[in-house]
Design a protein around this motif. Structure first.
Motif, PDB file in Angstrom:
ATOM      1  N   ALA A 124       0.796  -1.092  -0.024  1.00  0.00           N
ATOM      2  CA  ALA A 124       0.122   0.014  -0.025  1.00  0.00           C
ATOM      3  C   ALA A 124       0.902   1.064  -0.096  1.00  0.00           C
ATOM      4  N   VAL A 125       0.313   2.255  -0.567  1.00  0.00           N
ATOM      5  CA  VAL A 125       0.910   3.470  -0.772  1.00  0.00           C
ATOM      6  C   VAL A 125       1.058   4.177   0.834  1.00  0.00           C
ATOM      7  N   LEU A 126      -0.193   4.123   1.482  1.00  0.00           N
ATOM      8  CA  LEU A 126      -0.467   4.530   2.875  1.00  0.00           C
ATOM      9  C   LEU A 126      -0.850   3.653   3.625  1.00  0.00           C
ATOM     10  N   PRO A 127      -0.797   3.612   4.989  1.00  0.00           N
ATOM     11  CA  PRO A 127      -1.492   2.563   5.913  1.00  0.00           C
ATOM     12  C   PRO A 127      -2.931   3.015   5.829  1.00  0.00           C
ATOM     13  N   PRO A 128      -3.883   1.810   6.250  1.00  0.00           N
ATOM     14  CA  PRO A 128      -5.220   1.921   6.010  1.00  0.00           C
ATOM     15  C   PRO A 128      -5.930   3.038   7.020  1.00  0.00           C
ATOM     16  N   ASN A 129      -5.300   3.205   8.356  1.00  0.00           N
ATOM     17  CA  ASN A 129      -5.734   4.185   9.337  1.00  0.00           C
ATOM     18  C   ASN A 129      -5.367   5.538   8.755  1.00  0.00           C
ATOM     19  N   VAL A 130      -4.303   5.645   8.009  1.00  0.00           N
ATOM     20  CA  VAL A 130      -4.086   6.964   7.406  1.00  0.00           C
ATOM     21  C   VAL A 130      -4.815   7.542   6.669  1.00  0.00           C
ATOM     22  N   ILE A 131      -5.251   6.666   5.390  1.00  0.00           N
ATOM     23  CA  ILE A 131      -6.167   6.786   4.494  1.00  0.00           C
ATOM     24  C   ILE A 131      -7.499   7.448   4.925  1.00  0.00           C
ATOM     25  N   LEU A 132      -8.122   6.332   5.865  1.00  0.00           N
ATOM     26  CA  LEU A 132      -9.560   6.997   6.415  1.00  0.00           C
ATOM     27  C   LEU A 132      -9.267   8.284   7.103  1.00  0.00           C
ATOM     28  N   GLY A 133      -8.043   8.312   8.086  1.00  0.00           N
ATOM     29  CA  GLY A 133      -8.083   9.401   8.829  1.00  0.00           C
ATOM     30  C   GLY A 133      -8.049  10.741   7.847  1.00  0.00           C
ATOM     31  N   PHE A 135      -8.535  11.179   4.367  1.00  0.00           N
ATOM     32  CA  PHE A 135      -9.358  11.807   3.581  1.00  0.00           C
ATOM     33  C   PHE A 135     -10.801  11.871   4.076  1.00  0.00           C
ATOM     34  N   ILE A 136     -11.213  11.090   5.183  1.00  0.00           N
ATOM     35  CA  ILE A 136     -12.376  11.585   5.912  1.00  0.00           C
ATOM     36  C   ILE A 136     -12.599  12.938   6.291  1.00  0.00           C
ATOM     37  N   THR A 137     -10.992  13.270   7.098  1.00  0.00           N
ATOM     38  CA  THR A 137     -11.100  14.740   7.557  1.00  0.00           C
ATOM     39  C   THR A 137     -11.347  15.654   6.621  1.00  0.00           C
ATOM     40  N   PHE A 138     -10.859  15.360   5.306  1.00  0.00           N
ATOM     41  CA  PHE A 138     -10.968  16.438   4.352  1.00  0.00           C
ATOM     42  C   PHE A 138     -12.399  16.601   3.696  1.00  0.00           C
ATOM     43  N   ASP A 139     -12.977  15.458   3.921  1.00  0.00           N
ATOM     44  CA  ASP A 139     -14.553  15.227   3.570  1.00  0.00           C
ATOM     45  C   ASP A 139     -15.207  15.969   4.591  1.00  0.00           C
ATOM     46  N   VAL A 140     -15.010  15.774   5.927  1.00  0.00           N
ATOM     47  CA  VAL A 140     -15.723  16.494   6.858  1.00  0.00           C
ATOM     48  C   VAL A 140     -15.619  18.178   6.846  1.00  0.00           C
ATOM     49  N   VAL A 141     -14.428  18.564   6.619  1.00  0.00           N
ATOM     50  CA  VAL A 141     -14.115  20.067   6.511  1.00  0.00           C
ATOM     51  C   VAL A 141     -14.840  20.525   5.201  1.00  0.00           C
ATOM     52  N   ALA A 142     -14.736  19.859   4.108  1.00  0.00           N
ATOM     53  CA  ALA A 142     -15.301  20.033   2.874  1.00  0.00           C
ATOM     54  C   ALA A 142     -17.103  20.261   2.898  1.00  0.00           C
ATOM     55  N   THR A 143     -17.260  19.301   3.799  1.00  0.00           N
ATOM     56  CA  THR A 143     -18.991  19.279   4.208  1.00  0.00           C
ATOM     57  C   THR A 143     -19.325  20.380   4.864  1.00  0.00           C
ATOM     58  N   ILE A 144     -18.539  20.712   5.759  1.00  0.00           N
ATOM     59  CA  ILE A 144     -19.075  21.847   6.807  1.00  0.00           C
ATOM     60  C   ILE A 144     -18.987  23.143   6.213  1.00  0.00           C
ATOM     61  N   ILE A 145     -18.069  23.308   5.109  1.00  0.00           N
ATOM     62  CA  ILE A 145     -18.156  24.632   4.550  1.00  0.00           C
ATOM     63  C   ILE A 145     -19.121  24.629   3.279  1.00  0.00           C
ATOM     64  N   GLN A 146     -19.446  23.276   2.839  1.00  0.00           N
ATOM     65  CA  GLN A 146     -20.741  23.374   1.941  1.00  0.00           C
ATOM     66  C   GLN A 146     -21.927  23.517   2.767  1.00  0.00           C
ATOM     67  N   ILE A 147     -22.013  23.174   3.739  1.00  0.00           N
ATOM     68  CA  ILE A 147     -23.425  23.371   4.402  1.00  0.00           C
ATOM     69  C   ILE A 147     -23.353  24.937   4.881  1.00  0.00           C
ATOM     70  N   ALA A 148     -22.358  25.511   5.366  1.00  0.00           N
ATOM     71  CA  ALA A 148     -22.474  26.763   5.601  1.00  0.00           C
ATOM     72  C   ALA A 148     -22.870  27.670   4.339  1.00  0.00           C
ATOM     73  N   GLY A 149     -22.042  27.120   3.068  1.00  0.00           N
ATOM     74  CA  GLY A 149     -22.431  28.088   1.875  1.00  0.00           C
ATOM     75  C   GLY A 149     -23.959  27.958   1.605  1.00  0.00           C
ATOM     76  N   ALA A 150     -24.286  26.606   1.638  1.00  0.00           N
ATOM     77  CA  ALA A 150     -25.781  26.498   1.205  1.00  0.00           C
ATOM     78  C   ALA A 150     -26.741  27.063   1.991  1.00  0.00           C
TER      79      ALA A 150
END
Length: 286
Positions: A124-133, A135-150
């Motif tokens: 693997a390029v990255l450990p599985p826990n790193v991938i989850l941590g 990319f999910i963090t990026f998605d959470v941040v992106a989602t919060i910003i999208q909710i605020a914008g909407a």
């Protein structure tokens, strides 16, 4: 003079929560709304059955996303039949339909995490826990910003003010999401290439459905960024054909592909002897 789309066949009720124009840029199609509710209900039933049958709880975010999709298309039906000028209904459908694929992305991240556990971390390029941590963090941040914008877009239209700034906030959230997902595609591709050296084998059918579903979600996210970059009331946002072809259709394809290629049917974590890491009822892997 009112600037924007006004449905000549649907008089504006001019209620306290109605905009002077139809914010969609068109009156939503009843057929698309009904089709959305029906298909996502069917997909929800399939995913719920597979989840309970295979006990792949890590894949339960699919159901959260599907519920959001159903809610979104219900509100598009309400807009099409009762009040296309309603700001709250527009905001609810926009928020739920934009945010739902974030949960599908999270489900895909978990699949890759399990794949790495199967193939071996050395491949693997990255450990599985790193991938989850990461990319999910990026998605959470992106989602919060999208909710605020909407939410701010809705407020701007309610107060008859320029929605440019909240639209840019929404665009920022979408841009973060598409950038992180593009990086994830690189990680996924690199992992699958390196995994050829692993002695563990996973069904080619499963890998094909995973790749196609991932690309479908990515296509949909790219459309939303392009739409946001153009701004509300631009070409991409005021023609429902674009919505149907580049938002609705890719997501439908992705959720059914992820039902057909459900990880509970094809994958097992190392150490669990009661499941098979191969195609159901098949004697070969590739």
């Amino acid at each position: 003079m009112v600037v924007g789309y006004v449905d000549p066949n649907f008089p504006n009720p001019m209620g306290p929560h109605d905009a002077r124009i139809v914010i969609y840029g068109y009156t939503p199609s009843l057929a698309v709304g009904i089709l959305g509710v029906a298909l996502f209900l069917l997909a929800s039933g399939l995913h719920l059955w597979l989840l309970l049958k295979t006990k792949t709880w890590y894949f339960s975010t699919m159901l959260v996303g599907l519920v959001l999709e159903i809610v979104g298309y219900i509100f598009r039906i309400l807009s099409s039949q009762q009040d296309p000028y309603s700001i709250p209904w527009f905001v609810v459908q926009y928020f739920t339909i934009v945010v739902a694929p974030v949960f599908f992305s999270a489900a895909i991240y978990t699949i890759v995490s399990v794949l790495i556990s199967i193939y071996g971390r050395e491949h693997a390029v990255l450990p599985p826990n790193v991938i989850l941590g990461v990319f999910i963090t990026f998605d959470v941040v992106a989602t919060i910003i999208q909710i605020a914008g909407a939410a701010l877009v809705g407020v701007a239209y309610s107060n008859e003010k320029d929605p440019t700034t909240p639209s840019n906030i929404l665009l920022a959230g979408l841009s973060i999401q598409v950038a992180s997902f593009a990086i994830f595609l690189v990680v996924l591709g690199w992992t699958l290439i390196r995994a050829r050296q692993s002695s563990a084998k996973v069904s080619s059918v499963f890998l094909t459905t995973l790749i196609l579903a991932t690309l479908a979600i990515f296509l949909r996210t790219c459309f939303r960024v392009a739409e946001g970059a153009e701004g509300l009331m631009s070409a991409l946002s005021v023609h429902e054909a674009y919505f149907g072809a580049l938002e609705f259709a890719p997501v439908v394809v992705a959720v059914f592909l992820l039902a057909y290629g459900h990880p509970g049917r094809y994958l097992k974590r190392p150490g669990r002897q009661d499941e098979k890491r191969m195609e159901p009822n098949a004697g070969m892997t590739s």
